[in-house]
Design an enzyme around this catalytic site. Structure first.
Site, PDB file in Angstrom:
ATOM      1  N   GLU A 290      10.540   1.758  10.106  1.00 50.58           N
ATOM      2  CA  GLU A 290      11.705   2.585   9.375  1.00 50.58           C
ATOM      3  C   GLU A 290      10.375   4.561  10.000  1.00 50.58           C
ATOM      4  O   GLU A 290       9.603   4.137   9.217  1.00 50.58           O
ATOM      5  CB  GLU A 290      12.006   3.026   7.907  1.00 50.58           C
ATOM      6  CG  GLU A 290      12.784   1.846   7.479  1.00 50.58           C
ATOM      7  CD  GLU A 290      14.188   1.806   7.960  1.00 50.58           C
ATOM      8  OE1 GLU A 290      14.744   2.844   8.543  1.00 50.58           O
ATOM      9  OE2 GLU A 290      14.709   0.370   8.399  1.00 50.58           O
TER      10      GLU A 290
ATOM     11  N   GLU B 124       9.684  16.488  15.826  1.00 49.78           N
ATOM     12  CA  GLU B 124       9.756  16.451  13.544  1.00 49.78           C
ATOM     13  C   GLU B 124       8.697  17.179  13.145  1.00 49.78           C
ATOM     14  O   GLU B 124       7.848  17.486  13.701  1.00 49.78           O
ATOM     15  CB  GLU B 124       9.268  15.181  13.807  1.00 49.78           C
ATOM     16  CG  GLU B 124       9.716  14.816  11.813  1.00 49.78           C
ATOM     17  CD  GLU B 124      10.099  13.410  11.608  1.00 49.78           C
ATOM     18  OE1 GLU B 124       8.327  12.736  11.838  1.00 49.78           O
ATOM     19  OE2 GLU B 124      10.217  12.916  10.478  1.00 49.78           O
TER      20      GLU B 124
ATOM     21  N   CYS C 197      12.851  11.741   4.926  1.00 44.49           N
ATOM     22  CA  CYS C 197      13.653  11.636   6.771  1.00 44.49           C
ATOM     23  C   CYS C 197      14.956  11.269   6.518  1.00 44.49           C
ATOM     24  O   CYS C 197      15.295  11.976   8.051  1.00 44.49           O
ATOM     25  CB  CYS C 197      13.398  10.156   7.107  1.00 44.49           C
ATOM     26  SG  CYS C 197      14.449   9.203   6.249  1.00 44.49           S
TER      27      CYS C 197
ATOM     28  N   LYS D  57       0.911  -0.557  -0.269  1.00 43.44           N
ATOM     29  CA  LYS D  57       0.075  -0.322  -0.081  1.00 43.44           C
ATOM     30  C   LYS D  57       0.938   1.201  -0.241  1.00 43.44           C
ATOM     31  O   LYS D  57       2.050   1.857   0.588  1.00 43.44           O
ATOM     32  CB  LYS D  57      -0.852   0.537   1.410  1.00 43.44           C
ATOM     33  CG  LYS D  57      -2.064   0.755   1.333  1.00 43.44           C
ATOM     34  CD  LYS D  57      -2.790   1.080   2.689  1.00 43.44           C
ATOM     35  CE  LYS D  57      -1.834   2.733   3.288  1.00 43.44           C
ATOM     36  NZ  LYS D  57      -2.420   4.002   2.210  1.00 43.44           N
TER      37      LYS D  57
HETATM   38  P1  NAD Z   1       2.352   7.825   8.679  1.00 42.44           P
HETATM   39  O1  NAD Z   1       2.515   7.427   9.324  1.00 42.44           O
HETATM   40  O2  NAD Z   1       1.386   8.939   8.265  1.00 42.44           O
HETATM   41  O3  NAD Z   1       1.839   6.929   6.809  1.00 42.44           O
HETATM   42  C1  NAD Z   1       2.644   6.512   6.279  1.00 42.44           C
HETATM   43  C2  NAD Z   1       2.250   4.434   5.295  1.00 42.44           C
HETATM   44  O4  NAD Z   1       1.118   4.422   6.830  1.00 42.44           O
HETATM   45  C3  NAD Z   1       0.816   5.476   5.014  1.00 42.44           C
HETATM   46  O5  NAD Z   1       0.526   4.793   3.395  1.00 42.44           O
HETATM   47  C4  NAD Z   1      -0.773   5.524   5.701  1.00 42.44           C
HETATM   48  O6  NAD Z   1      -1.611   5.454   4.712  1.00 42.44           O
HETATM   49  C5  NAD Z   1      -0.071   4.157   6.526  1.00 42.44           C
HETATM   50  N1  NAD Z   1      -0.439   4.360   7.754  1.00 42.44           N
HETATM   51  C6  NAD Z   1      -0.957   4.964   8.199  1.00 42.44           C
HETATM   52  N2  NAD Z   1      -1.680   4.676   9.165  1.00 42.44           N
HETATM   53  C7  NAD Z   1      -2.288   3.169   9.307  1.00 42.44           C
HETATM   54  C8  NAD Z   1      -2.143   2.359  10.123  1.00 42.44           C
HETATM   55  N3  NAD Z   1      -3.155   2.191  11.397  1.00 42.44           N
HETATM   56  N4  NAD Z   1      -1.860   0.629   9.664  1.00 42.44           N
HETATM   57  C9  NAD Z   1      -2.003   0.702   8.576  1.00 42.44           C
HETATM   58  N5  NAD Z   1      -1.425   1.821   7.884  1.00 42.44           N
HETATM   59  C10 NAD Z   1      -1.113   2.920   7.894  1.00 42.44           C
HETATM   60  O7  NAD Z   1       3.375   8.242   7.776  1.00 42.44           O
HETATM   61  P2  NAD Z   1       3.265   9.527   6.300  1.00 42.44           P
HETATM   62  O8  NAD Z   1       2.407  11.158   7.455  1.00 42.44           O
HETATM   63  O9  NAD Z   1       2.812   9.144   5.458  1.00 42.44           O
HETATM   64  O10 NAD Z   1       5.125   9.860   5.909  1.00 42.44           O
HETATM   65  C11 NAD Z   1       6.383  10.594   6.614  1.00 42.44           C
HETATM   66  C12 NAD Z   1       7.219  10.132   8.448  1.00 42.44           C
HETATM   67  O11 NAD Z   1       7.208   8.988   7.253  1.00 42.44           O
HETATM   68  C13 NAD Z   1       7.423  11.235   8.515  1.00 42.44           C
HETATM   69  O12 NAD Z   1       7.793  11.375  10.203  1.00 42.44           O
HETATM   70  C14 NAD Z   1       9.100  10.446   8.119  1.00 42.44           C
HETATM   71  O13 NAD Z   1      10.423  10.763   9.047  1.00 42.44           O
HETATM   72  C15 NAD Z   1       8.872   8.960   7.989  1.00 42.44           C
HETATM   73  N6  NAD Z   1       9.672   8.530   7.479  1.00 42.44           N
HETATM   74  C16 NAD Z   1      10.664   8.020   7.620  1.00 42.44           C
HETATM   75  C17 NAD Z   1      11.436   7.243   6.627  1.00 42.44           C
HETATM   76  C18 NAD Z   1      12.300   6.774   7.381  1.00 42.44           C
HETATM   77  O14 NAD Z   1      13.377   5.822   6.570  1.00 42.44           O
HETATM   78  N7  NAD Z   1      12.905   6.493   8.296  1.00 42.44           N
HETATM   79  C19 NAD Z   1      11.674   8.217   5.627  1.00 42.44           C
HETATM   80  C20 NAD Z   1      10.431   8.942   4.548  1.00 42.44           C
HETATM   81  C21 NAD Z   1       9.585   9.281   6.248  1.00 42.44           C
END
Ligand code: NAD
Length: 480
Positions: free
Chosen positions: A248, A384, A282, A173
């Site tokens: 991650e 963040e 990130c 997804k």
């Molecule tokens: P998010 O956690 O809101 O969403 C990430 C993914 O998880 C999306 O596909 C979302 O639909 C899904 N999701 C949300 N709630 C869920 C649930 N309850 N069950 C299953 N899936 C669920 O994050 P975002 O806003 O899309 O991305 C930004 C964040 O990602 C920032 O905190 C950033 O630091 C982090 N990030 C980390 C890395 C890394 O490698 N550590 C890389 C890129 C981004």
């Protein structure tokens, strides 16, 4: 208006509910396509397809699997321009960035793991006079891959490529905020000769279809990249089901600048490490610590350069920064500028929304922002923000710099600038993060372990770490 579709069992299909929601173009603030609002019923279909495909895919020779993944990589390359345009439109990032970073890296991810799997080997442990142990590394079965919006196809492929290479079937997804390039990928996989059901791509909200993926009993491992709060929820949900988990998560990365660094190299790289992709990587450094003797020199040069950065629509070749990904995210970022002021910070440049000329006047643009005068432990410096906002803070000693750098709950990445070799190694050793860049930033070798410590995640991606995550080791002992 174009309706995106799920990709299940080798076919594009509408969500069972037939419900859709809006996909907004960040550059204009206008809806330009519709996203399937999938739910647990679509997950059932995807899991059934994956279950049927698993014996075929997992028993296929490694060379055949590898060849299909190489073709998939080449398939993206052939349609490079279409993917670059789609990524930029969906995410708001400058076309040049999508063309130089996002799509080339997605191509490399598939190519890298397609070839890595050919060289993947397992251990054996010889017991003198007793016998020998050997370790089988078998694919897990059906795995779930969930990715965020900031580097859409780049991070989506970073997960599914090793999962597929290792012989698993995937239910994936992408973020509901940036689904478009993942949507295009289904067709490429089909053309590459991937058997139906091996790769299934579902669209929709995290709390709905994402949650159903995490909770499905037949999905044995979850590889997730996203926010720390979401990761915590996933861990709470998946751990009692004994699923393998790779998380991650967020970051609040420090940049430590010593007076003896190569100033010009540091300055131009720090502009990138602060504001590339509108600060929505990130790995971006958002807390910049500068040795006091060069603080004023740095401040003057940095602020002057940042103030000259061009914020423009993503198709403008002159754009250094494009649009933030959504209205909600832009508002969150700007709320942190207000918080910084309340906490006693001074905005040296930026700090506001940019309104461009029509048709981009409703897009989500924020001027790159530099703030000084904040305590290292205030909320602005601990939470963040994930946008084009950095703080600058002077330090007097190496110990103080490290203390401030290590003071957050996160631990993804630390950047160091110094020409003192001993200090570079010493500080790198003490930095509480999974990744350290010395006199550089974002130099990526796909073989290296990638991930964070503390609230930045659990487990590592990249190279053999990813192939190990997506396989289950089984030890076999043979007696002499
Ligand atoms: P998010 O956690 O809101 O969403 C990430 C993914 O998880 C999306 O596909 C979302 O639909 C899904 N999701 C949300 N709630 C869920 C649930 N309850 N069950 C299953 N899936 C669920 O994050 P975002 O806003 O899309 O991305 C930004 C964040 O990602 C920032 O905190 C950033 O630091 C982090 N990030 C980390 C890395 C890394 O490698 N550590 C890389 C890129 C981004």
């Amino acid at each position: 208006m174009e309706k995106l579709q799920n990709f299940i069992d080798g076919k594009y299909v509408a969500p069972i509910s037939n419900a859709y929601f809006d996909n907004v173009e960040p550059a204009t603030g206008q809806v330009y396509s519709l996203i399937p609002d999938s739910d647990s019923e679509d997950v059932e279909l995807a899991v059934a397809a994956a279950e049927k495909a698993f014996p075929i895919w997992s028993k296929m020779s490694v060379e055949e699997r590898s060849a299909i993944l190489v073709r998939l990589s080449e398939g993206i390359e052939k349609r490079m321009d279409e993917f670059v345009q789609a990524e930029s439109k969906d995410n708001g990032k400058p076309l040049s960035l999508a063309g130089h970073v996002d799509i080339p890296r997605a191509i490399s991810n598939f190519h890298f793991f397609a070839t890595a799997i050919i060289h993947f080997s397992s251990e054996s442990h010889y017991m003198e006079g007793v016998g020998v142990n050997y370790t089988l590394r078998k694919p897990i079965g059906i795995v779930g891959c969930i990715s965020p919006w900031n580097l859409p196809l780049y991070l989506f492929s970073w997960k599914i490529a090793p999962a597929l290479a290792a012989g698993n079937c995937v239910v994936a997804k992408p973020s509901e905020v940036t689904p478009y390039t993942a949507y295009l990928l289904g067709q490429i996989a089909k053309e590459a000769g991937m058997p139906d059901g091996v790769l299934n791509i579902l669209h929709g909200f995290g709390h709905k279809v994402g949650d159903a993926i995490v909770k499905h009993k037949k999905i044995k491992a979850i590889s997730f990249t996203g926010g720390t709060k979401t990761g915590e929820y996933l861990a709470r949900t998946a751990a009692p089901m004994f699923k393998k988990l790779s998380l991650e998560l967020g970051g609040k990365n420090p940049v430590i600048i010593f007076a003896d660094c190569d100033f010009d190299d540091m300055l131009s790289t720090t502009i990138r490490s602060s504001f590339a992709n509108q600060g929505q990587i990130c790995l971006c450094g958002s807390r910049i610590f500068i040795e006091r003797s060069i603080y004023d020199k740095f401040k003057e040069a940095f602020v002057a350069k940042v103030a000259k950065s061009v914020v423009s629509n993503p198709t403008d070749p002159k754009a250094n920064l494009g649009a933030l990904v959504s209205k909600a995210h832009m508002e969150k970022v700007l709320s942190y500028v207000d918080l910084a002021k309340e906490e006693g910070g001074t905005v040296l440049t930026g700090g506001e929304r940019v309104i461009l000329d029509a048709p981009y006047n409703e897009g989500f643009y924020v001027r790159p922002t530099v703030i000084e005068g904040l305590a290292y432990d205030c909320r602005t410096n601990q939470e963040e923000i994930f946008g084009p906002v950095v703080t600058i803070t002077p330090f007097d000693t190496e110990e103080e710099a490290l203390m401030m750098a290590n003071s957050t709950e996160y631990g993804l990445q630390t950047t160091l600038w110094t020409s003192d070799l001993k200090r570079a190694h010493r500080v790198a050793d003490q930095a509480q993060s999974g990744i350290v860049w010395i006199n550089s930033w974002m130099v990526r070798d796909l073989r290296t372990p990638f991930g964070g410590v503390k609230a930045s995640g659990v487990g590592r991606e990249g190279g053999l770490e990813a192939l190990r995550f997506f396989t289950e080791p089984k030890n076999v002992f043979v007696k002499y």
